[in-house]
Design a protein around this motif. Structure first.
Motif, mmCIF file in Angstrom:
data_model
loop_
_atom_site.group_PDB
_atom_site.id
_atom_site.type_symbol
_atom_site.label_atom_id
_atom_site.label_comp_id
_atom_site.label_asym_id
_atom_site.label_seq_id
_atom_site.Cartn_x
_atom_site.Cartn_y
_atom_site.Cartn_z
ATOM 1 N N THR A 102 -16.161 122.895 -52.609
ATOM 2 C CA THR A 102 -16.693 123.894 -53.537
ATOM 3 C C THR A 102 -16.928 123.320 -54.928
ATOM 4 O OG1 THR A 102 -15.456 125.545 -52.312
ATOM 5 C CG2 THR A 102 -16.343 126.218 -54.424
ATOM 6 N N GLY A 103 -15.926 122.594 -55.437
ATOM 7 C CA GLY A 103 -16.024 122.074 -56.799
ATOM 8 C C GLY A 103 -17.185 121.117 -56.967
ATOM 9 N N LYS A 104 -17.290 120.176 -56.058
ATOM 10 C CA LYS A 104 -18.356 119.175 -56.135
ATOM 11 C C LYS A 104 -19.716 119.837 -56.009
ATOM 12 C CE LYS A 104 -17.435 114.403 -55.045
ATOM 13 N NZ LYS A 104 -16.545 113.871 -54.013
ATOM 14 N N MET A 105 -19.792 120.748 -55.032
ATOM 15 C CA MET A 105 -21.065 121.419 -54.789
ATOM 16 C C MET A 105 -21.498 122.158 -56.043
ATOM 17 S SD MET A 105 -21.861 124.038 -51.740
ATOM 18 C CE MET A 105 -20.753 125.282 -52.352
ATOM 19 N N PHE A 106 -20.507 122.806 -56.697
ATOM 20 C CA PHE A 106 -20.821 123.577 -57.886
ATOM 21 C C PHE A 106 -21.347 122.667 -58.993
ATOM 22 C CE2 PHE A 106 -19.600 125.478 -61.943
ATOM 23 C CZ PHE A 106 -20.258 126.684 -61.837
ATOM 24 N N LEU A 107 -20.641 121.576 -59.243
ATOM 25 C CA LEU A 107 -21.001 120.704 -60.360
ATOM 26 C C LEU A 107 -22.303 119.945 -60.122
ATOM 27 C CD1 LEU A 107 -17.823 118.986 -61.816
ATOM 28 C CD2 LEU A 107 -19.493 120.436 -62.970
ATOM 29 N N ARG A 108 -22.470 119.452 -58.886
ATOM 30 C CA ARG A 108 -23.594 118.560 -58.652
ATOM 31 C C ARG A 108 -24.849 119.284 -58.176
ATOM 32 N NH1 ARG A 108 -22.970 113.650 -59.435
ATOM 33 N NH2 ARG A 108 -24.934 113.339 -58.363
ATOM 34 N N LEU A 109 -24.637 120.466 -57.575
ATOM 35 C CA LEU A 109 -25.785 121.110 -56.941
ATOM 36 C C LEU A 109 -26.195 122.402 -57.633
ATOM 37 C CD1 LEU A 109 -26.073 119.758 -53.820
ATOM 38 C CD2 LEU A 109 -26.673 122.166 -53.517
ATOM 39 N N ILE A 110 -25.211 123.290 -57.794
ATOM 40 C CA ILE A 110 -25.560 124.636 -58.247
ATOM 41 C C ILE A 110 -25.797 124.667 -59.749
ATOM 42 C CG2 ILE A 110 -24.701 127.000 -58.388
ATOM 43 C CD1 ILE A 110 -23.296 126.480 -55.740
ATOM 44 N N LEU A 111 -24.829 124.138 -60.498
ATOM 45 C CA LEU A 111 -24.904 124.244 -61.953
ATOM 46 C C LEU A 111 -26.184 123.636 -62.545
ATOM 47 C CD1 LEU A 111 -23.248 125.512 -64.150
ATOM 48 C CD2 LEU A 111 -22.157 123.306 -64.550
#
Lengths: 213, 253, 221
Positions: free
Chosen positions: C128-137
């Motif tokens: 979740t954390g990685k996806m949030f930082l690298r993809l979603i944000l």
């Protein structure tokens, strides 16, 4: 908090409400007029209005209120505090409303206009009976949203000594030495006022969506 | 020109940015007559129709509605919007995309122009509106708003709205082109009924069977010129030009 | 001596006020941005139990005038024994208030995303954390930039409210000069010009970012 504190809070709320209410009414109409004049694309006047809108959107309300109230005497005008406050709020909100009205005009469909013309309507009848009612419905959500912003900006008028719902909390705590309760009550009152507008905006959005189908 | 002419078009020409869409078009529509205009897309047929009520301004030519010239005053000057509106009020137009006014209910869509253009009283306008809505089979929806209607229903209301002006001529601009196939029939049935009642109509359409059944005169437009005009029987069975023959072959059925 | 000459002699006051406004704005908006991102992360499902209280908090903030929040921090917090000076109360209020607006803007943009992207990322083994930082944000920020630009202008304008709790910023400078020399018109014209210049430059920068984003294809995902 005692009864007089409650009274003062309600009076402050009333000041916020009536000054904002007058500014909203003036600002909605003035915004429509500005939008109409801009549609006419008169040289120089159009550029001046663009400049006005750009300046009004960038100027903080506090700064504008101080500016109007303090420099009016330089031009030989003595402004009452409430008049200065209303003027500042109106000048600010008019700029935003003008853009809301103008985008509604821009999006008005050619087909609707043609249907009116084909039925033999003169431009004035068409504007009054076909365009304006539809523009009002499509602009209303944006206008109501701008009303919320105006209420949220209205404490700016406290800077020239108008005792509104925010400023009145100072007055109360000067007597009670308990600043927190009046501020919290003021918060609740603001939330009630703006909550009403948010609800109104939802209703207006539903109506506008129905029109757009 | 006789008393019996509803629309007369002489030498009509019109260009959009250098491209000529109409060239020297002549057309007479007698009172009570139904004229259909056929042609492939881009032939200028919609433009021709829209010139009749001046939604498009022609470059040259004279158009008269029941003897009254549109667009130009007797003095030869361009008409003011007010003068233009007066002549337009004598025509009724039905659009491809219906163009009902979404802020008014069905009844008020029909009464709006009679009240605010013709100056009729509300009660008179509403009585006639109910009569017309009955005629197009929409009286049960008088209080409904346009967004709740199907395309076919919208178009029937639009027809009633145009009829409410008691026009000299009804102009139909591809009235069924925006409809789902199963809704085309109800609209064509209404138009057919009107033709039987003696309304004067000019219809731009792609519905061949309908055109054949309803028309008194068929006109074929190609590159802005009328290249064939005939009664429907002649037009559909033994057309003069190769172009029309091809067109009919392609649009059969 | 003309009024404009007086202003020129007193330019140091304007410059100090201007710098102070920019400092307050820069610091608080940076913190607000982080707060907005943090709230979005929590709303993203990382802390399900926090979701409802967080939504209530964000919605309440959006129903309050900025100044009343300043009052809460400046006059109200001492009741709990927390005493902030005017400057910190102002910066804190700006950061929290606009942080909530940022969170709301991000959430609105987030809702327009297709679920396929997230599923694809999970399938690739992103947590979740990685996806949030690298993809979603990054996508949210690029797509929300016109709204972010608007919010920046609102935040800049809100800094002027702080004159009411005696923070020495740009509007305060104009106010004190006009009081000393009775030249309100000139003083405020200069100050309004400053706000306008900053707003215009921010708009310009956002537009430039738009070009960059269009090149990277962020707009037609």
């Amino acid at each position: 908090m005692n009864a007089s504190a409650w009274n003062m809070l309600l009076e402050g709320a009333w000041v916020t409400l009536w000054i904002s209410g007058v500014s909203i009414a003036l600002g909605v109409v003035a915004g429509l007029l500005v939008a109409l004049v801009r549609l006419a694309k008169i040289p120089i006047i159009d550029q001046l209005l663009v400049l006005y809108i750009s300046l009004a959107r960038a100027t903080p309300l506090v700064t504008l209120t101080l500016f109007i109230f303090l420099s009016a005497p330089n031009f030989g005008i003595q402004l009452d505090r409430s008049v200065a406050g209303i003027l500042a709020l109106t000048i600010n909100t008019t700029a935003f409303n003008a853009e809301i009205w103008r985008s509604a005009f821009g999006n008005f469909s050619r087909e609707q206009r043609e249907a009116a013309m084909a039925m033999g309507m003169t431009p004035w009848v068409m504007f009054r009976r076909i365009m304006f009612p539809q523009l009002t419905i499509t602009s209303l959500p944006g206008l109501v949203n701008e009303m919320s912003f105006l209420i949220k900006g209205s404490p700016a008028i406290a800077v020239i000594g108008i005792v509104d719902l925010t400023r009145v909390t100072n007055r109360i705590s000067a007597v009670t030495y308990e600043p927190l309760p009046p501020i919290l009550v003021a918060c609740v009152l603001y939330m009630a006022i703006i909550g009403c507008l948010v609800w109104l905006q939802r209703v207006a959005e539903r109506r506008a969506n129905r029109l757009a189908e | 020109m006789s008393e019996a002419t509803a629309v007369s078009i002489q030498n009509l020409s019109k260009s959009f940015d250098e491209i000529e869409v109409l060239r020297d078009v002549d057309l007479m529509v007698n009172k009570g007559e139904v004229v259909t205009i056929l042609g492939s897309s881009g032939s200028g047929k919609s433009t021709l129709l829209r010139c009749i009520n001046w939604l498009e301004q022609p470059d040259r030519g004279i158009i008269k509605i029941a003897g009254q010239r549109i667009g130009v005053t007797d003095g030869g000057k361009p008409m003011s919007m007010r003068e233009l509106a007066k002549v337009r009020a004598r025509t009724g137009m039905v659009f491809q995309s219906f163009n009902l006014w979404p802020h008014l209910n069905v009844l008020h869509n029909v009464t709006e122009a009679p009240i605010h253009v013709l100056g009729k009283s509300r009660s008179e306008a509403e009585a006639y509106a109910h009569e017309l809505l009955d005629k197009v089979g929409m009286s049960h929806k008088a209080k409904a708003y346009p967004n709740t209607l199907s395309g076919g229903q919208k178009q029937r209301v639009a027809i009633a709205r145009a009829l409410a002006m008691r026009p000299e001529v009804m102009l139909f601009d591809e009235p069924t082109s925006a409809l789902d196939p199963e809704l085309v029939g109800e609209v064509l049935a209404v138009i057919k009924a009107l033709s039987a009642e003696g309304y004067t109509m000019v219809i731009v359409t792609h519905e061949m069977t309908f055109a054949r059944a309803v028309s008194d005169q068929v006109v074929f437009l190609e590159k802005g010129r009328i290249i064939e005009r005939a009664d429907p029987e002649t037009f559909f069975t033994r057309p003069d030009t190769e172009r029309v023959r091809k067109f009919l072959e392609r649009n059969e059925g | 001596m003309s009024n404009w000459e007086i202003l020129w002699l007193e330019r140091a006051q304007f410059i100090d006020g201007f710098i102070s406004t920019l400092e307050i704005f820069g610091l608080s908006i940076s913190v607000a941005f982080v707060i907005g991102c943090g709230m979005l992360y929590m709303l993203e499902g990382a802390k399900p139990r926090l979701e409802v209280p967080l939504r209530i908090f964000v919605d309440s903030m959006r129903m309050l005038p900025f100044l009343i929040l300043v009052y809460l921090l400046y006059y109200g917090l001492p009741s709990f024994g927390i005493r902030l000076n005017a400057w910190w109360a102002g910066v804190g209020a700006l950061a929290v208030y606009h942080g909530c607006y940022f969170a709301e803007i991000f959430r609105g943009v987030r809702q327009t995303f297709s679920p396929g992207q997230v599923e694809a990322a999970r399938a690739c083994g992103f947590n979740t954390g990685k996806m949030f930082l690298r993809l979603i944000l990054p996508q949210i920020i690029m797509r929300a930039r016109p709204l972010i630009g608007n919010q920046l202008i609102y935040a800049l304008k809100d800094t002027a409210f702080l004159v009411i709790i005696t923070v020495r910023e740009l509007t305060a400078a104009a106010n004190s000069l006009s009081g000393t020399y009775f030249i309100p018109t000139e003083a405020f014209v200069v100050v309004i010009g400053c706000y306008w210049l900053v707003s215009m430059s921010m708009e310009l920068i956002i537009k430039q970012c738009g070009r960059f984003s269009a090149k990277r294809g962020f707009d037609n995902v």
